[in-house]
Design an enzyme around this catalytic site. Structure first.
Site, short mmCIF file in Angstrom:
data_model
loop_
_atom_site.label_atom_id
_atom_site.label_comp_id
_atom_site.label_asym_id
_atom_site.label_seq_id
_atom_site.Cartn_x
_atom_site.Cartn_y
_atom_site.Cartn_z
N TYR A 61 0.86 -1.18 0.00
CA TYR A 61 0.00 0.00 0.00
C TYR A 61 0.90 1.23 0.00
O TYR A 61 1.53 1.55 1.01
CB TYR A 61 -0.88 0.05 1.25
CG TYR A 61 -1.96 -1.00 1.34
CD1 TYR A 61 -2.31 -1.80 0.25
CD2 TYR A 61 -2.66 -1.18 2.53
CE1 TYR A 61 -3.30 -2.75 0.35
CE2 TYR A 61 -3.67 -2.13 2.63
CZ TYR A 61 -3.98 -2.92 1.54
OH TYR A 61 -4.97 -3.85 1.66
N LEU A 220 -17.07 -1.01 1.68
CA LEU A 220 -17.74 0.25 1.40
C LEU A 220 -17.46 0.76 0.00
O LEU A 220 -18.26 1.47 -0.59
CB LEU A 220 -17.30 1.32 2.42
CG LEU A 220 -17.59 1.00 3.88
CD1 LEU A 220 -17.20 2.18 4.77
CD2 LEU A 220 -19.06 0.67 4.09
#
Length: 289
Positions: A61, A220
């Site tokens: 990441y 989400l």
């Protein structure tokens, strides 16, 4: 609400059932530094001070951005904090996602995670599978279990796995957790630019049978646009947002689900944490399906 990871081992980990995923703390396309670094650090501190003690990260990441943010914001770590990282993938300069899963690759990733997180042992590591490739699952997991025996890893989990791959993994050794894409609206396999992402619904019953927490990712990001009117209706009934209802639905779906909603907004973090206070009735759950 708590959940126990690796409950049948000598070193179980008990955490709150609402964690935090750090992926959204990076720049655009999960690459580079955050747009607002002070807020990113404050999000991590606020999450932990609010009772979150499970944080999900990966050295790819950023690259290495979220690990460095975690160490800067939280080291020396609280004794009850569990930091979960992932290996098995890397990023190219064009931001594409590619396998990084030979035994040598996996060892290099673990050593890098230990360095950037400033740890002597990583409590939980997910081996992220990147589709069918030249490195067999048994060889990848074998390298993980070897590092576990060496003490570099405490518990080994699997990420992005099909039902067949999870069944194979369970035959090869102790699997502590599973991390798959899962949300109210996205329950089965989803095709993404970097490959297929198996859904949580495909493995949930196996996880429940074996006492393995299922950790939904991207719940989400990909779930809500297709959620339909039912989620909005129940959200309105509980004076909540659809994002909060999605988290609440996951928490009510099974006691073995450990959501890790991520955000780069401090306000949204606080909203997400309030989802744990929403009580969905049996009628609500039946209506949602």
């Amino acid at each position: 609400m708590t959940i126990t990871i690796a409950q049948h081992t000598a070193h179980p980990l008990t955490v709150s059932r609402l964690g935090y995923g750090t992926m959204r703390l990076t720049g655009p396309d999960i690459w580079g530094e955050p747009a607002d670094r002070p807020q990113a650090l404050e999000i991590l501190k606020t999450a932990v001070s609010s009772g979150v003690n499970f944080i999900d990260t990966a050295d790819y990441y950023g690259e290495d951005v979220t690990n460095r943010l975690i160490a800067e914001a939280l080291h020396s770590y609280p004794s009850d904090l569990v930091i979960c990282t992932k290996v098995g993938a890397t990023r190219r300069p064009d931001k594409s996602w590619v396998p990084y899963n030979t035994p040598e690759n996996l060892r290099a990733s673990i050593d890098n995670n230990l360095r950037t997180l400033k740890q002597e042992q990583i409590q939980l590591v997910h081996l992220r599978l990147m589709g069918h490739g030249p490195v067999p699952l048994a060889e990848q997991l074998g390298a993980m279990f070897e590092m576990q025996r060496e003490g570099k890893i405490q518990h080994v989990g699997l990420s992005n796995v099909t039902r067949e791959e999870l069944e194979t993994g369970l035959q090869l050794g102790s699997i502590a957790t599973v991390e798959n894409m899962y949300s109210y609206a996205q329950r089965t396999t989803m095709q993404l630019p970097h490959g297929a992402n198996p859904g949580g619904e495909e493995v949930l019953d196996l996880c429940e049978q074996h006492g393995i927490p299922l950790i939904p990712f991207f719940s989400l990001v990909h779930g809500l646009p297709n959620a339909g009117n039912k989620l909005a209706e129940i959200a309105k009934k509980h004076n909540a947002t659809e994002a909060q209802l999605n988290i609440a639905w996951l928490l009510h779906k099974s006691p073995w689900i450990l959501p890790i909603p991520g955000t780069s907004s401090l306000a949204h973090l606080r909203e997400n944490l309030k989802a744990a206070q929403i009580h969905l009735s049996a009628e609500d759950m039946a209506y949602l399906g």
